[in-house]
Design a protein around this motif. Structure first.
Motif, PDB file in Angstrom:
ATOM      1  N   ARG A 187     -19.031  19.125 -16.648  1.00 16.30           N
ATOM      2  CA  ARG A 187     -17.931  18.717 -15.767  1.00 16.30           C
ATOM      3  C   ARG A 187     -16.614  18.610 -16.527  1.00 16.30           C
ATOM      4  O   ARG A 187     -15.558  18.976 -16.003  1.00 16.30           O
ATOM      5  N   ARG A 188     -16.670  18.101 -17.744  1.00 15.00           N
ATOM      6  CA  ARG A 188     -15.428  17.890 -18.495  1.00 15.00           C
ATOM      7  C   ARG A 188     -14.740  19.205 -18.826  1.00 15.00           C
ATOM      8  O   ARG A 188     -13.512  19.310 -18.777  1.00 15.00           O
ATOM      9  N   PHE A 189     -15.528  20.229 -19.157  1.00  8.10           N
ATOM     10  CA  PHE A 189     -14.942  21.506 -19.545  1.00  8.10           C
ATOM     11  C   PHE A 189     -14.988  22.542 -18.431  1.00  8.10           C
ATOM     12  O   PHE A 189     -14.603  23.692 -18.647  1.00  8.10           O
ATOM     13  N   VAL A 194     -16.984  11.728 -14.967  1.00  9.82           N
ATOM     14  CA  VAL A 194     -17.311  12.077 -16.346  1.00  9.82           C
ATOM     15  C   VAL A 194     -17.250  10.800 -17.167  1.00  9.82           C
ATOM     16  O   VAL A 194     -16.227  10.112 -17.181  1.00  9.82           O
ATOM     17  N   GLY A 195     -18.351  10.481 -17.815  1.00  7.04           N
ATOM     18  CA  GLY A 195     -18.393   9.289 -18.643  1.00  7.04           C
ATOM     19  C   GLY A 195     -17.762   9.523 -20.003  1.00  7.04           C
ATOM     20  O   GLY A 195     -17.286  10.617 -20.322  1.00  7.04           O
ATOM     21  N   ALA A 196     -17.765   8.485 -20.830  1.00  5.08           N
ATOM     22  CA  ALA A 196     -17.181   8.561 -22.179  1.00  5.08           C
ATOM     23  C   ALA A 196     -18.156   9.282 -23.106  1.00  5.08           C
ATOM     24  O   ALA A 196     -18.673   8.714 -24.072  1.00  5.08           O
ATOM     25  N   TRP A 197     -18.386  10.577 -22.815  1.00  3.89           N
ATOM     26  CA  TRP A 197     -19.356  11.377 -23.563  1.00  3.89           C
ATOM     27  C   TRP A 197     -19.024  11.468 -25.042  1.00  3.89           C
ATOM     28  O   TRP A 197     -19.899  11.541 -25.900  1.00  3.89           O
ATOM     29  N   TRP A 198     -17.737  11.455 -25.374  1.00  5.82           N
ATOM     30  CA  TRP A 198     -17.274  11.623 -26.747  1.00  5.82           C
ATOM     31  C   TRP A 198     -17.564  10.399 -27.616  1.00  5.82           C
ATOM     32  O   TRP A 198     -17.720  10.502 -28.833  1.00  5.82           O
ATOM     33  N   LEU A 199     -17.639   9.233 -26.991  1.00  3.68           N
ATOM     34  CA  LEU A 199     -17.819   7.989 -27.737  1.00  3.68           C
ATOM     35  C   LEU A 199     -19.160   7.972 -28.469  1.00  3.68           C
ATOM     36  O   LEU A 199     -19.248   7.548 -29.622  1.00  3.68           O
ATOM     37  N   GLY A 200     -20.203   8.450 -27.814  1.00  8.81           N
ATOM     38  CA  GLY A 200     -21.521   8.485 -28.435  1.00  8.81           C
ATOM     39  C   GLY A 200     -21.574   9.400 -29.640  1.00  8.81           C
ATOM     40  O   GLY A 200     -22.291   9.120 -30.615  1.00  8.81           O
ATOM     41  N   PRO A 226     -12.432  17.628 -28.955  1.00  6.13           N
ATOM     42  CA  PRO A 226     -11.660  18.126 -27.805  1.00  6.13           C
ATOM     43  C   PRO A 226     -11.119  17.026 -26.896  1.00  6.13           C
ATOM     44  O   PRO A 226     -10.069  17.203 -26.270  1.00  6.13           O
ATOM     45  N   GLN A 227     -11.800  15.895 -26.849  1.00  5.12           N
ATOM     46  CA  GLN A 227     -11.339  14.802 -25.998  1.00  5.12           C
ATOM     47  C   GLN A 227      -9.932  14.346 -26.379  1.00  5.12           C
ATOM     48  O   GLN A 227      -9.156  13.914 -25.522  1.00  5.12           O
ATOM     49  N   PHE A 228      -9.568  14.478 -27.660  1.00  6.79           N
ATOM     50  CA  PHE A 228      -8.286  13.976 -28.135  1.00  6.79           C
ATOM     51  C   PHE A 228      -7.188  15.038 -28.122  1.00  6.79           C
ATOM     52  O   PHE A 228      -6.045  14.740 -28.466  1.00  6.79           O
ATOM     53  N   PHE A 229      -7.542  16.271 -27.706  1.00  6.74           N
ATOM     54  CA  PHE A 229      -6.553  17.349 -27.735  1.00  6.74           C
ATOM     55  C   PHE A 229      -6.329  18.009 -26.375  1.00  6.74           C
ATOM     56  O   PHE A 229      -5.335  18.711 -26.202  1.00  6.74           O
ATOM     57  N   MET A 230      -7.215  17.808 -25.432  1.00  4.92           N
ATOM     58  CA  MET A 230      -7.093  18.523 -24.165  1.00  4.92           C
ATOM     59  C   MET A 230      -6.493  17.688 -23.047  1.00  4.92           C
ATOM     60  O   MET A 230      -6.530  18.078 -21.890  1.00  4.92           O
ATOM     61  N   GLY A 231      -5.928  16.542 -23.379  1.00  5.58           N
ATOM     62  CA  GLY A 231      -5.257  15.755 -22.359  1.00  5.58           C
ATOM     63  C   GLY A 231      -6.230  14.932 -21.538  1.00  5.58           C
ATOM     64  O   GLY A 231      -7.440  14.955 -21.731  1.00  5.58           O
ATOM     65  N   ARG A 232      -5.672  14.208 -20.581  1.00  2.93           N
ATOM     66  CA  ARG A 232      -6.482  13.342 -19.733  1.00  2.93           C
ATOM     67  C   ARG A 232      -7.275  14.154 -18.715  1.00  2.93           C
ATOM     68  O   ARG A 232      -6.878  15.243 -18.301  1.00  2.93           O
ATOM     69  N   TYR A 233      -8.413  13.592 -18.324  1.00  2.00           N
ATOM     70  CA  TYR A 233      -9.278  14.255 -17.347  1.00  2.00           C
ATOM     71  C   TYR A 233      -8.642  14.178 -15.963  1.00  2.00           C
ATOM     72  O   TYR A 233      -8.188  13.124 -15.526  1.00  2.00           O
ATOM     73  N   ARG A 234      -8.596  15.321 -15.287  1.00  2.00           N
ATOM     74  CA  ARG A 234      -7.998  15.386 -13.948  1.00  2.00           C
ATOM     75  C   ARG A 234      -9.065  15.778 -12.943  1.00  2.00           C
ATOM     76  O   ARG A 234      -9.738  16.793 -13.101  1.00  2.00           O
ATOM     77  N   TYR A 235      -9.223  14.970 -11.945  1.00  2.00           N
ATOM     78  CA  TYR A 235     -10.179  15.264 -10.886  1.00  2.00           C
ATOM     79  C   TYR A 235      -9.419  15.473  -9.585  1.00  2.00           C
ATOM     80  O   TYR A 235      -8.260  15.057  -9.430  1.00  2.00           O
TER      81      TYR A 235
END
Length: 709
Positions: free
Chosen positions: A72-74, A270-276, A129-138
Motif C-alpha cells: 500500500r505504501r509504495f 498503512v502502519g508504521a512499517w518502517w519503525l520495526g 524510503p519513509q524519510f525521503f518520499m514525503g508524507r503518505y497521501r490517501y
C-alpha cells in the motif's frame, strides 16, 4: 595461558619421579584453566550466536508481517512484493559458495560480525524510503479533511467549487507528481532485503561449524539445538512487533494524528512499517558486537587434542609440520575436485534422494507461497486489521510449528523409527495436513456488498465492463471519477466507492465524523427516498467473525500436522545418502530449495492473487497502484487452490519415495529397521548411515524453517 599437548607430555614425563613436585600442580592447574577457558569461550560464542539467530529470524518474519503495508505504501501489486520477498534468497545465493569456502580459512567470528553489520545496513536501507518520499497521501474527499470549505461530493457543476480550492488542490497534485515521477522507492526495499540476504549468509555455516569444532562432542548437539530453538522464538517476536507497528499510523511523529481520517480497518491504512525495521537493525548491530572480540580459535577440548577422530578442519589448523603437509593437502584438493562429477552422478542416481528432493521443492513452493501471503489472505478474506493478523500468526501459528517440529523428533526417538517409518510419518503428516487445509474452502466469507463491483445499484443489472458498472442513473448527474477509492458506508449496508458515486449532495462534520446526506444511490428497492452515509467501508457479514475463529483453529492444527513431518523427512534424507556424500547432498538440497522455491514461489503466488482484484488504486501521476478490493471467493480459491495443488503433487512424489524404499528393502529389513538395527536405503550398516536421534531432535534444519507456518 594455552598449553599444547606436546608441552603437557613433557611436563608429566619430567615429574613422574616426584609426583608432589610444584610443576605437576602447575601443569594440572594450567590444564584446568584451559578447560575452563574452552568451556567459557564456547559458551560465550553460543550465547552470541543464539542472539544473532534471534535477530535474523526476527527481521525475516517482520518482513513477512509488513507485506501488505509495503504494497500500500509504495502502490505496487502483489507480484512485485513477491519479487522483493524473494530478493533475500538471491542475496544469500550470491555469496554462499564464497563464504562457505573462504570463511573456513579466515576469522569466523569476525566474518559473522561483518555479516551482522551488512544485515543491519540492509534492514536500515529498507526503512529509508519513509524519510525521503514525503508524507503518505490517501484518497479522501476534501470536505472530510478541511471543514472550512463546504463542498458537494456530487459535483454537478464544477463552478460551485471555489476556484482557489480547485487550483490549490491541483497544484498540490502536480507538485507531488513532479516529485514522484520516475522515482521507484520500492527498489530501496528490494536492495535492502538483498543486503539482508548477503549479511545472513555466513551466520549458519560458519557459526555451526565453529561450535562443532570447539565444543565437547557430546555437547555439540545440545548447543546446536539451543541455537535452533532461539531461532524459532525470533519469528514470534517479529510478528508481535509487526502487530504493534501496524497499529501506529505510518507518519506518526510527523503529522497531527487528529487530522488522519482513516482507521486501521480501512484498506488504505498503512502502519508504521518502517519503525520495526529500525528496531530490527539496531538489534542486528548489537548482535554482531561480541563477535569482534572473540578469538579465531578456541582451545581444543581434551578429548579432541590427540584423537584420531578429530574433525577434518582441526587437521588443517595444526601448526607443526605445516609446510610438509601443504603439498599433501593440495593433492587431496585436486583429488576431491576430480571426484565432483562422479559424486554428482552418484547423488542424482539415487532414486530416493532425487524423488525426495522433488517432493521437497514442490512442498516448499506450497508452504512459502502460503506463508508469504497469509497475512494478506486473513485481512482480505475475514476483514481483519494488519495488527490483529500479525498478532494471531505470531502468538498462535508459530508456536504450533515449533511444537510440531519437536514432536516429530520426539516420536522418531521414542519409537526408534527407521527409514521406512520416517517415510511413512513424513507422508502421513503431509497427507493429513493438506486434507485439513481442504476444509478451509468452506470457511470463507462472502464478498462485501460494494455498489457497482459486487452488487448493483438499486437492483439494476451492471454492465459487463466493471469500470462502467460504477455508473448508474442515480449518479449520472454527477461528475465522478472512476479511479477514486474513498469508500463510504450507506445506511442500507452497502459500500459505495466514493461519496460522488453514491450521489451524495451534502455533507456535515469533518474527518472521521463526516456524514453525507441526500445520497441518491443509497436506498432500498421499496423506498426511493435518498439516504445518508458515513466515512469508511461497511463491515463484513455477521458470520465472518465466527468463520475467522474456525479458520484459526484449523490453521493451527494444520501448521502442527505439517511440521511433524519435518524431522522424519530430514532423517530420511540423511540416511539414504552414502556417508561421504552427506554434506554435498545437503548443499544441493538447500541450493535447490532456495533457487526453485524460495525465489519463484512468492512471485507467481502474487501474480495469481493479482488476478482476483476487483478495484485497483491509481497513482497520483497515473498508472495502476495497489489493489483496493479483492473478490473474496476468487481469492480463496486461488490462494488455497494453488497451495493444495502443489501439496498434492508433492504427496505423489512422497508416495513414490515410499514405494522405492519398500522395493529396495526386504520384510526382514523392515523388522530390523523398526528395532533400530538397520535401515532400508542400502546395505551399509546403521552405524555408518544414521544420525544420532538426540541431535536430530535439536538441530533439524531446513531453509527458513523459522517462518514456516
Amino acid at each position: 595461558m594455552e598449553i599444547s599437548s606436546k608441552e603437557n607430555t613433557h611436563f608429566f614425563s619430567n615429574n613422574t619421579v616426584l609426583p608432589v613436585d610444584r610443576s605437576s600442580f602447575k601443569s594440572e592447574s594450567s590444564a584446568s584453566k584451559e578447560k575452563q577457558s574452552c568451556c567459557g569461550g564456547i559458551k560465550i560464542f553460543l550465547g552470541a550466536l543464539s542472539f544473532v539467530y534471534f535477530a535474523k529470524a526476527l527481521s525475516g518474519s517482520y518482513l513477512k508481517s509488513t507485506i501488505t503495508q509495503i504494497e500500500r505504501r509504495f502502490d505496487i501489486p502483489s507480484s512485485l512484493v513477491g519479487v522483493i520477498d524473494g530478493s533475500f534468497e538471491i542475496g544469500n545465493l550470491l555469496i554462499i559458495i564464497l563464504v562457505s569456502y573462504f570463511g573456513a580459512k579466515l576469522h569466523k567470528p569476525r566474518i559473522i560480525g561483518a555479516g551482522c553489520l551488512i544485515m543491519s545496513a540492509g534492514t536500515f536501507l529498507i526503512a529509508m524510503p519513509q524519510f525521503f518520499m514525503g508524507r503518505y497521501r490517501y484518497e479522501r474527499f476534501p470536505s472530510t479533511i478541511n471543514s472550512t470549505v463546504s463542498l458537494s461530493p456530487c459535483l454537478q457543476d464544477k463552478s460551485q467549487t471555489p476556484l482557489s480550492a480547485l487550483e490549490k488542490s491541483q497544484a498540490k497534485i502536480n507538485a507531488g507528481c513532479e516529485k514522484e515521477a520516475g522515482s521507484s522507492m520500492w527498489i530501496y526495499v528490494l536492495l535492502g532485503n538483498l543486503l539482508r540476504g548477503i549479511g545472513e549468509t555466513p551466520i549458519q555455516p560458519l557459526g555451526i561449524t565453529y561450535i562443532d569444532d570447539y565444543a565437547v562432542e557430546e555437547n555439540a548437539a545440545l548447543y546446536i539445538g539451543c541455537v535452533q530453538t532461539v531461532a524459532i522464538i525470533g519469528p514470534i517476536f517479529g510478528f508481535l512487533l509487526g502487530s504493534l507497528c501496524a497499529k501506529l499510523y505510518v507518519d506518526i511523529g510527523f503529522v497531527d494524528l487528529d487530522s488522519v481520517t482513516i482507521s486501521p480497518k480501512d484498506v488504505q491504512w498503512v502502519g508504521a512499517w518502517w519503525l520495526g525495521y529500525l528496531i530490527a537493525g539496531v538489534i542486528s548491530v548489537l548482535a554482531g558486537i561480541p563477535f569482534w572480540f572473540l578469538p579465531k580459535h578456541l582451545p581444543k577440548p581434551e578429548g579432541r587434542k590427540d584423537s584420531s577422530t578429530s574433525s577434518e578442519h582441526s587437521k588443517f589448523i595444526i601448526e607443526e609440520n605445516k609446510d610438509q603437509r601443504t603439498s599433501y593437502w593440495q593433492q587431496a584438493k585436486l583429488a576431491e575436485m576430480a571426484k565432483f562429477l562422479p559424486s554428482l552422478k552418484n547423488l542424482f542416481g539415487n532414486p530416493v534422494y532425487i524423488l525426495y528432493l522433488c517432493a521437497s521443492i514442490i512442498q516448499f513452493n506450497s508452504l512459502i507461497g502460503m506463508v508469504t501471503y497469509k497475512p494478506k489472505y486473513i485481512e482480505q478474506q475475514y476483514g481483519q486489521t494488519s495488527s490483529k493478523t500479525n498478532f494471531v500468526i505470531g502468538l498462535i501459528n508459530i508456536p504450533a510449528v515449533a511444537f510440531g517440529i519437536f514432536s516429530g523428533g520426539l516420536i522418531m526417538k521414542k519409537f526408534r523409527i527407521g527409514v521406512l517409518g520416517a517415510a511413512k510419518l513424513s507422508l502421513g503428516s503431509s497427507f493429513f495436513g493438506y486434507l485439513l487445509l481442504l476444509s478451509l474452502f468452506a470457511m470463507g466469507c462472502g464478498n462485501s456488498d460494494v455498489a457497482g463491483l459486487t452488487v448493483s445499484y438499486h437492483g439494476a443489472k451492471p454492465t459487463s465492463d466493471s469500470e462502467q458498472a460504477l455508473f448508474s442513473e442515480c449518479n449520472s448527474g454527477c461528475s465522478c471519477s472512476r479511479n477514486d477509492w474513498d469508500p463510504i458506508c450507506g445506511e442500507d449496508g452497502v459500500t459505495y466507492v466514493s461519496a460522488c458515486l453514491a450521489g451524495c449532495r451534502a455533507s456535515s462534520g469533518a474527518g472521521k465524523n463526516t456524514v453525507f446526506f441526500n445520497c441518491s444511490c443509497v436506498g432500498t428497492f421499496e423506498s426511493s427516498q435518498s439516504s445518508s452515509a458515513v466515512v469508511g467501508p461497511c463491515q463484513k457479514g455477521n458470520e465472518c467473525p465466527k468463520m475467522f475463529l474456525y479458520f484459526l483453529v484449523i490453521s493451527v492444527i494444520t501448521s502442527y500436522t505439517l511440521s511433524v513431518g519435518g524431522t522424519p523427512g530430514y532423517i530420511l534424507l540423511l540416511r539414504c545418502i552414502k556417508p561421504h556424500l552427506k554434506s554435498f547432498a545437503l548443499g544441493i538440497y538447500t541450493l535447490a530449495i532456495r533457487v526453485l522455491a524460495g525465489i519463484p514461489a512468492p512471485v507467481y503466488f502474487g501474480v495469481a492473487i493479482d488476478t482476483t482484484c476487483l478495484k485497483w488504486g491509481s497513482k497520483r501521476c497515473g498508472g495502476r497502484g495497489a489493489c483496493r478490493l479483492y473478490d473474496s471467493s476468487a481469492l480463496r480459491y486461488v490462494y488455497l487452490g494453488l497451495t493444495l495443488v502443489l501439496g498434492t503433487v508433492s504427496i505423489f512424489f512422497s508416495v513414490a519415495v515410499l514405494w522405492v524404499l519398500r522395493k529396495r528393502s526386504s520384510p526382514q529389513d523392515e523388522t530390523l529397521s523398526a528395532n533400530g538395527e538397520r535401515g532400508a536405503c542400502g546395505t551399509k550398516s546403521r552405524k555408518d548411515n544414521s544420525v544420532n536421534s538426540d541431535q536430530l531432535i535439536q538441530s533439524t534444519y531446513w531453509p527458513e524453517k523459522e517462518t514456516r507456518l
